[in-house]
Write a protein that holds these residues in place. Structure first.
Motif, PDB file in Angstrom:
ATOM      1  N   MET A   8       0.813  -1.277   0.156  1.00  0.00           N
ATOM      2  CA  MET A   8      -0.153  -0.071   0.121  1.00  0.00           C
ATOM      3  C   MET A   8       0.963   1.194  -0.093  1.00  0.00           C
ATOM      4  N   ALA A  16      -8.284   3.871   1.523  1.00  0.00           N
ATOM      5  CA  ALA A  16      -8.795   2.696   2.321  1.00  0.00           C
ATOM      6  C   ALA A  16      -9.286   3.542   3.594  1.00  0.00           C
ATOM      7  N   LYS A 149      -7.284  -3.305   4.196  1.00  0.00           N
ATOM      8  CA  LYS A 149      -6.705  -4.302   3.111  1.00  0.00           C
ATOM      9  C   LYS A 149      -6.668  -5.793   3.944  1.00  0.00           C
TER      10      LYS A 149
END
Length: 182
Positions: A8, A16, A149
């Motif tokens: 990420m 997110a 995630k």
């Protein structure tokens, strides 16, 4: 030695957290009687970022505080007994919806420690859990309500969250240990 792979970047983290902010608002029908509490160290920065996004979306502030759970861990030497004082003063969590934030969910032991600490501070109406990364391998029956995630990992891998407030960069990396057989 370990191989490093970014899973990420700053944009993925921002997206997110924005999604999690919307999910919190939807699930709780707003943020009335909600309190965001970040597990020290990186959880507090995630909680603050979510609070900022909620304020942008709903134009209402939401209280944010942090919790130091070292004294409640069952897998490290006890530092203190009793609830760790929150950074912002005393928490009045009775009958509040607590949204607990941590960076990585792994075995569940940090979350269990945080729930024990919260119960020593009062009896919340509800505790919800938000994590940036869920890597699996739970040892306790703990499941997050909000996840940035899901990253299935082996036990030889590590997930490292780096946040600008602490590390001067926003990224999540996975470290693969080399030279180890499973």
């Amino acid at each position: 030695m370990a191989d490093k792979h970014v899973i990420m970047d700053d944009i993925a983290i921002r997206r997110a957290l924005t999604r999690i902010a919307h999910e919190i608002l939807e699930k709780n029908k707003g943020v009335e009687n909600c309190w965001l509490i970040g597990v020290r160290t990186r959880g507090i920065y995630l909680a603050r970022r979510i609070a900022e996004r909620i304020a942008e979306i709903e134009n209402v502030p939401v209280p944010v505080d942090e919790l130091d759970v070292r004294g409640y861990r069952d897998d490290v030497a006890r530092v203190h007994s009793g609830a760790m004082a929150p950074a912002g003063g005393s928490m009045e969590i009775k009958d509040k919806t607590i949204i607990l934030f941590d960076d990585v969910l792994y075995t569940g032991r940090t979350v269990r420690a945080a729930m024990d600490a919260l119960m020593d501070l009062g009896r919340p109406r509800m505790i919800q859990l938000a994590v940036l990364v869920d890597r699996g391998h739970r040892e306790l029956p703990i499941r997050p309500d909000y996840v940035g995630k899901n990253v299935p990992t082996s036990k030889l891998e590590q997930i490292e969250v780096r946040l600008h407030e602490v590390d001067r960069i926003d990224e999540v990396i996975i470290l693969q240990q080399r030279g180890h057989a499973e």
